[in-house]
Design a protein around this motif. Sequence first.
Motif, mmCIF file in Angstrom:
data_model
loop_
_atom_site.group_PDB
_atom_site.id
_atom_site.type_symbol
_atom_site.label_atom_id
_atom_site.label_comp_id
_atom_site.label_asym_id
_atom_site.label_seq_id
_atom_site.Cartn_x
_atom_site.Cartn_y
_atom_site.Cartn_z
ATOM 1 N N MET A 1 0.843 -1.191 0.000
ATOM 2 C CA MET A 1 0.000 0.000 0.000
ATOM 3 C C MET A 1 0.877 1.238 0.000
ATOM 4 S SD MET A 1 -2.787 1.273 2.828
ATOM 5 C CE MET A 1 -3.919 -0.048 2.421
ATOM 6 N N ARG A 2 0.495 2.234 -0.772
ATOM 7 C CA ARG A 2 1.245 3.475 -0.832
ATOM 8 C C ARG A 2 0.990 4.293 0.428
ATOM 9 N NH1 ARG A 2 0.298 8.679 -2.645
ATOM 10 N NH2 ARG A 2 -1.858 8.141 -3.176
ATOM 11 N N THR A 3 2.056 4.824 1.013
ATOM 12 C CA THR A 3 1.933 5.627 2.215
ATOM 13 C C THR A 3 1.461 7.027 1.858
ATOM 14 O OG1 THR A 3 3.672 4.417 3.338
ATOM 15 C CG2 THR A 3 3.177 6.596 4.165
ATOM 16 N N VAL A 4 0.416 7.500 2.522
ATOM 17 C CA VAL A 4 -0.083 8.852 2.325
ATOM 18 C C VAL A 4 0.368 9.684 3.523
ATOM 19 C CG1 VAL A 4 -2.117 10.300 2.029
ATOM 20 C CG2 VAL A 4 -2.069 7.972 1.077
ATOM 21 N N PRO A 5 1.278 10.625 3.328
ATOM 22 C CA PRO A 5 1.799 11.373 4.458
ATOM 23 C C PRO A 5 0.752 12.291 5.056
ATOM 24 C CG PRO A 5 2.583 12.320 2.413
ATOM 25 C CD PRO A 5 1.845 11.068 2.053
ATOM 26 N N LEU A 6 1.005 12.722 6.272
ATOM 27 C CA LEU A 6 0.157 13.699 6.924
ATOM 28 C C LEU A 6 0.167 14.979 6.094
ATOM 29 C CD1 LEU A 6 -1.448 13.990 9.625
ATOM 30 C CD2 LEU A 6 0.605 15.063 10.553
ATOM 31 N N LEU B 1 -10.057 4.898 7.607
ATOM 32 C CA LEU B 1 -11.122 4.138 6.969
ATOM 33 C C LEU B 1 -12.480 4.790 7.162
ATOM 34 C CD1 LEU B 1 -10.126 0.510 8.067
ATOM 35 C CD2 LEU B 1 -9.390 1.774 6.036
ATOM 36 N N SER B 2 -12.613 5.654 8.161
ATOM 37 C CA SER B 2 -13.909 6.236 8.492
ATOM 38 C C SER B 2 -14.220 7.436 7.607
ATOM 39 C CB SER B 2 -13.918 6.653 9.968
ATOM 40 O OG SER B 2 -12.753 7.401 10.273
ATOM 41 N N ASP B 3 -15.474 7.823 7.602
ATOM 42 C CA ASP B 3 -15.922 9.000 6.868
ATOM 43 C C ASP B 3 -15.300 10.244 7.504
ATOM 44 O OD1 ASP B 3 -17.514 11.308 6.071
ATOM 45 O OD2 ASP B 3 -18.998 9.882 5.312
ATOM 46 N N HIS C 1 -2.198 -3.849 7.424
ATOM 47 C CA HIS C 1 -3.567 -4.276 7.724
ATOM 48 C C HIS C 1 -3.669 -5.094 9.011
ATOM 49 C CE1 HIS C 1 -5.207 -3.783 3.341
ATOM 50 N NE2 HIS C 1 -4.448 -2.768 3.731
ATOM 51 N N ARG C 2 -2.610 -5.195 9.774
ATOM 52 C CA ARG C 2 -2.676 -6.006 10.991
ATOM 53 C C ARG C 2 -3.304 -5.245 12.152
ATOM 54 N NH1 ARG C 2 1.885 -8.479 15.109
ATOM 55 N NH2 ARG C 2 0.388 -9.780 16.219
ATOM 56 N N TYR C 3 -3.055 -3.943 12.242
ATOM 57 C CA TYR C 3 -3.484 -3.162 13.402
ATOM 58 C C TYR C 3 -4.637 -2.237 13.017
ATOM 59 C CZ TYR C 3 1.077 -4.720 15.026
ATOM 60 O OH TYR C 3 2.152 -5.484 15.355
ATOM 61 N N GLU D 1 -4.345 -8.208 14.776
ATOM 62 C CA GLU D 1 -4.756 -9.527 14.295
ATOM 63 C C GLU D 1 -3.607 -10.528 14.456
ATOM 64 O OE1 GLU D 1 -7.784 -10.116 13.403
ATOM 65 O OE2 GLU D 1 -8.418 -7.999 13.479
ATOM 66 N N ASN D 2 -3.967 -11.799 14.493
ATOM 67 C CA ASN D 2 -2.944 -12.839 14.502
ATOM 68 C C ASN D 2 -2.095 -12.728 13.234
ATOM 69 O OD1 ASN D 2 -3.635 -14.162 16.944
ATOM 70 N ND2 ASN D 2 -5.325 -15.198 15.911
#
Length: 276
Positions: A1-6, A52-54, A67-69, A88-89
């Motif tokens: 996944m491409r990192t989107v900086p602040l 991920l939220s609106d 995607h683990r945390y 996640e495991n």
Amino acid sequence: MRTVPLSERQLASFADKHAGQIPFDTGPRHLAGPGDARHVTHGLAAAGWTTLSDPLDAEIVMRSPDHRYRLQFDPQSTTSAWWRLRAENSDNGRGWYAEFGKRVPAEVLSGLTDALAAPASPPQDPWEPVTRAGWRRDEAGAAHSPDSLCYIERRPMSEFHHLPSWHIEARDARDAQYPGPRIWHAFLDEHVPDRLAGAFLTALTDRSPLQRGMFDHTAHHSAVKEPSPLSPQQVVDAHTARMKAIGAQVRAARRRQTTPAPRLPHTAAVQPTAHR
């Protein structure tokens, strides 16, 4: 996944809020109040976590690049936990869960989330920073702050838990036998790595004060507030510098992961000497 900086817009929003506030040094940390949640969320965004939220939703949900945390911040929650952090495991370890009450200082929680986003560090004794800060240990092994309003307990194994879990609470004073209402709590289950628990406890027991606005009324009435030697701009600059440091750390770790191992110089095969 491409990192989107602040983004610069996000940093400008933080600056707009804090540039107009007269900072007051507030301590001890466990009584300083929640502060600005962006101490946590900006740090994770700088480390490449995605939202991920609106954007118009009061609830914030963020996910790590692998995607683990997953972090959930819900200031409208009807429960006592406004922050929830899950792992996640994976091939690198068991899944785990941690939650934090609405009045946990964001700078203390960011001690854990910054460590989560950083490359793994060598194992450490989570109790070491607590002992160094002079918190009193009782006969059961729990640690109590000098003002006795916050305690740290690692509850032992039981029939339901194969490993000990962390329970931290700040409570209002009532008397020695009956503690008052809970101010905030933290729970770290038995699979939270010691390095993350240690990072949280290091930030919690740090004796340096936290900065709160002059008219911020979220600190506990027992907290000590004094005019800070820091200017509003210095508070903003410190936040910006921390974001840049986190981003640089993540980029350096990514380069180490993608840099191929150096190739050994080619040498001609040595032929065995013929026996005469």
